[in-house]
Write a protein that holds these residues in place. Structure first.
Motif, PDB file in Angstrom:
ATOM      1  N   GLY A  54       0.838  -1.195   0.000  1.00  0.00           N
ATOM      2  CA  GLY A  54       0.000   0.000   0.000  1.00  0.00           C
ATOM      3  C   GLY A  54       0.873   1.244   0.000  1.00  0.00           C
ATOM      4  O   GLY A  54       1.756   1.390   0.858  1.00  0.00           O
ATOM      5  N   LEU A  55       0.632   2.140  -0.944  1.00  0.00           N
ATOM      6  CA  LEU A  55       1.462   3.331  -1.115  1.00  0.00           C
ATOM      7  C   LEU A  55       0.606   4.582  -0.966  1.00  0.00           C
ATOM      8  O   LEU A  55      -0.441   4.708  -1.625  1.00  0.00           O
ATOM      9  CB  LEU A  55       2.112   3.309  -2.505  1.00  0.00           C
ATOM     10  N   ARG A  56       1.051   5.503  -0.121  1.00  0.00           N
ATOM     11  CA  ARG A  56       0.299   6.738   0.062  1.00  0.00           C
ATOM     12  C   ARG A  56       1.246   7.899   0.336  1.00  0.00           C
ATOM     13  O   ARG A  56       2.397   7.706   0.760  1.00  0.00           O
ATOM     14  CB  ARG A  56      -0.694   6.609   1.222  1.00  0.00           C
ATOM     15  N   ILE A  57       0.723   9.098   0.112  1.00  0.00           N
ATOM     16  CA  ILE A  57       1.344  10.331   0.606  1.00  0.00           C
ATOM     17  C   ILE A  57       0.353  10.971   1.571  1.00  0.00           C
ATOM     18  O   ILE A  57      -0.827  11.122   1.244  1.00  0.00           O
ATOM     19  CB  ILE A  57       1.684  11.296  -0.539  1.00  0.00           C
ATOM     20  N   ARG A  58       0.844  11.324   2.748  1.00  0.00           N
ATOM     21  CA  ARG A  58       0.006  11.954   3.772  1.00  0.00           C
ATOM     22  C   ARG A  58       0.457  13.394   3.977  1.00  0.00           C
ATOM     23  O   ARG A  58       1.663  13.662   4.085  1.00  0.00           O
ATOM     24  CB  ARG A  58       0.085  11.186   5.081  1.00  0.00           C
ATOM     25  N   GLY A  59      -0.506  14.295   4.023  1.00  0.00           N
ATOM     26  CA  GLY A  59      -0.222  15.690   4.313  1.00  0.00           C
ATOM     27  C   GLY A  59      -0.909  16.131   5.578  1.00  0.00           C
ATOM     28  O   GLY A  59      -2.098  15.862   5.771  1.00  0.00           O
ATOM     29  N   ASP A  89       9.428  16.979   0.875  1.00  0.00           N
ATOM     30  CA  ASP A  89       9.316  18.442   0.856  1.00  0.00           C
ATOM     31  C   ASP A  89       8.014  18.889   0.213  1.00  0.00           C
ATOM     32  O   ASP A  89       7.482  19.949   0.531  1.00  0.00           O
ATOM     33  CB  ASP A  89      10.490  19.056   0.091  1.00  0.00           C
ATOM     34  N   LYS A  90       7.483  18.066  -0.708  1.00  0.00           N
ATOM     35  CA  LYS A  90       6.226  18.386  -1.370  1.00  0.00           C
ATOM     36  C   LYS A  90       5.495  17.094  -1.698  1.00  0.00           C
ATOM     37  O   LYS A  90       6.076  16.006  -1.653  1.00  0.00           O
ATOM     38  CB  LYS A  90       6.469  19.197  -2.645  1.00  0.00           C
ATOM     39  N   ALA A  91       4.220  17.219  -2.018  1.00  0.00           N
ATOM     40  CA  ALA A  91       3.364  16.036  -2.193  1.00  0.00           C
ATOM     41  C   ALA A  91       3.576  15.398  -3.560  1.00  0.00           C
ATOM     42  O   ALA A  91       2.674  15.350  -4.400  1.00  0.00           O
ATOM     43  CB  ALA A  91       1.912  16.408  -1.990  1.00  0.00           C
TER      44      ALA A  91
END
Length: 433
Positions: A54-59, A89-91
């Motif tokens: 499972g791959l995600r980016i969290r902000g 550093d960024k999404a």
């Protein structure tokens, strides 16, 4: 790499404030609610999902983190799986920053960075409490929001207990205390699992027949016993989820899953003494009483005995709680080959079935339904090592007989009875192979 250990619950929507006030009584370490926006990624051919990744980016608060969760183990609502977290550093994805050990073949696939695209998102507010239980440090997170994929969305109203340090048994100890509030049920579907389902069109989930138990190659009897309990618990939770979502046909399947649990205790009862599971079986009896009464899903799924039974079973599996009740002789039997155990008990099951149904039973067939159900369950728990087509062919005749008796189809009863008792065994050491 971190080893994530967390227990997930669905929270009854009208119980959020009661739960929040109770959590405030447990600790002074409270972290105010903050918004978490998560974007989950996948390839057009579901490469990540097919590798149980499972791959995600969290902000959160203008800071970003890229996370990869890889294959782990889920028991009940307790999730144990490795995860890798990389600050950003960024999404924007940068898969090259994950260590090589993340990837199934030891390196980042050449085209994965370009093929991974946003698939669904979760947008929720998380409020947290930090508590000490025993020698463990546990984070409690209350999540309120929604998971979205295209035109589809569903609410998030969850509680997560995450082990920061210490022993997983302490999470379950805390969970038992919280379950008495009658507003929690163990959630086996993660946010990601729900997101994938929405992204695939949000089709109604189908009933799931109990499969043959797939024990590990060269499994011991003890490993198969644990796998049998896990299978039954999984069936219970899956169909409970369907029932609460409006599928009334799932209710009997919940009862069948509990019956499968009971039968697992019986099947392995020559090794695990009854006193080991006495409290759990008492809770199952109470849960069954609720399920068989004329209550709605909304009433049944928040039932305290039901919640406690699933938690106790989860704890049993995590801590191998039966071991304290085993003497040296039982320990030796549990360490033996499950394959040998399965062969012996398949032969006993077949002998019992043939003896019971050797002759026309007239008006007494329905009296044998409980026995037939138990023997069908035995076969499901024992036949996983054998050719699936042969095992299915043998079992389907007995299942057909069960259905014919249940629906009072006299001609079909005799057809399936005659066919079933003359079917050749598919297992070894049966006397015919």
């Amino acid at each position: 790499m971190a080893q994530e250990i967390e227990l997930k619950f669905i929270v009854k929507s009208d119980c959020v404030e009661t739960l929040r006030q109770h959590l405030h009584t447990l600790t002074d370490e409270h972290i105010a609610s903050s918004q978490l926006l998560n974007i989950y990624y996948e390839t057009p051919d579901n490469w990540l999902r097919s590798h149980d990744m499972g791959l995600r980016i969290r902000g959160v608060n203008g800071q970003y983190e890229m996370t990869m969760k890889i294959a782990g183990h889920v028991i009940g609502g307790l999730h144990q799986r490795p995860e890798y977290n990389i600050p950003l550093d960024k999404a924007e994805l940068d898969l090259s920053r994950f260590p090589a050990e993340v990837w199934p073949e030891g390196g980042l696939p050449d085209d994965l960075q370009s093929r991974a695209q946003p698939l669904f998102s979760t947008d929720f507010y998380r409020e947290k409490w930090l508590v000490n239980v025993g020698d463990s440090r546990i984070e409690i997170g209350l999540d309120l929001g929604e998971v979205k994929a295209g035109e589809f969305a569903e609410p998030i109203c969850e509680l997560e207990l995450e082990l920061l340090s210490g022993d997983a048994a302490d999470i379950l100890k805390l969970a038992r205390q919280l379950a008495t509030l009658s507003c929690l049920r163990q959630g086996s579907l993660s946010k990601a699992a729900r997101g994938y389902h929405l992204a695939q069109g949000n089709a109604p989930r189908e009933l799931r027949p109990t499969p043959f138990l797939q024990a590990a190659p060269k499994a011991t009897v003890e490993q198969a016993f644990a796998s049998a309990l896990e299978l039954a618990l999984s069936q219970w939770q899956y169909h409970e989820e369907l029932w609460v979502r409006g599928n009334d046909a799932a209710r009997p399947e919940v009862l069948r899953a509990i019956a499968l649990l009971r039968h697992a205790f019986t099947l392995f009862g020559g090794i695990v003494p009854r006193k080991a599971s006495a409290h759990l079986r008492d809770l199952l009896t109470q849960a069954e009483a609720t399920l068989t009464s004329a209550v709605s899903a909304e009433t049944a799924v928040w039932d305290v005995p039901s919640a406690m039974a699933k938690l106790l079973l989860t704890e049993w599996l995590v801590t191998e709680g039966w071991r304290a009740f085993l003497d040296e002789k039982a320990q030796a039997k549990f360490a033996d080959s499950f394959k040998r155990f399965a062969d012996i008990h398949l032969s006993r099951t077949a002998s019992e079935l043939k003896k019971t149904f050797a002759h026309h039973l007239g008006d007494s067939y329905r009296d044998q339904l409980p026995r037939l159900a138990r023997d069908i369950d035995s076969t499901l728990l024992l036949a996983g090592y054998y050719d699936r087509a042969l095992a299915n062919a043998w079992l389907e005749n007995w299942q057909g007989l069960y259905h014919a008796i249940e629906t009072r189809q006299k001609i079909e009863i005799e057809h399936f009875r005659n066919t079933a008792i003359n079917e050749e065994p598919f297992w070894l050491h049966s006397g015919k192979r």
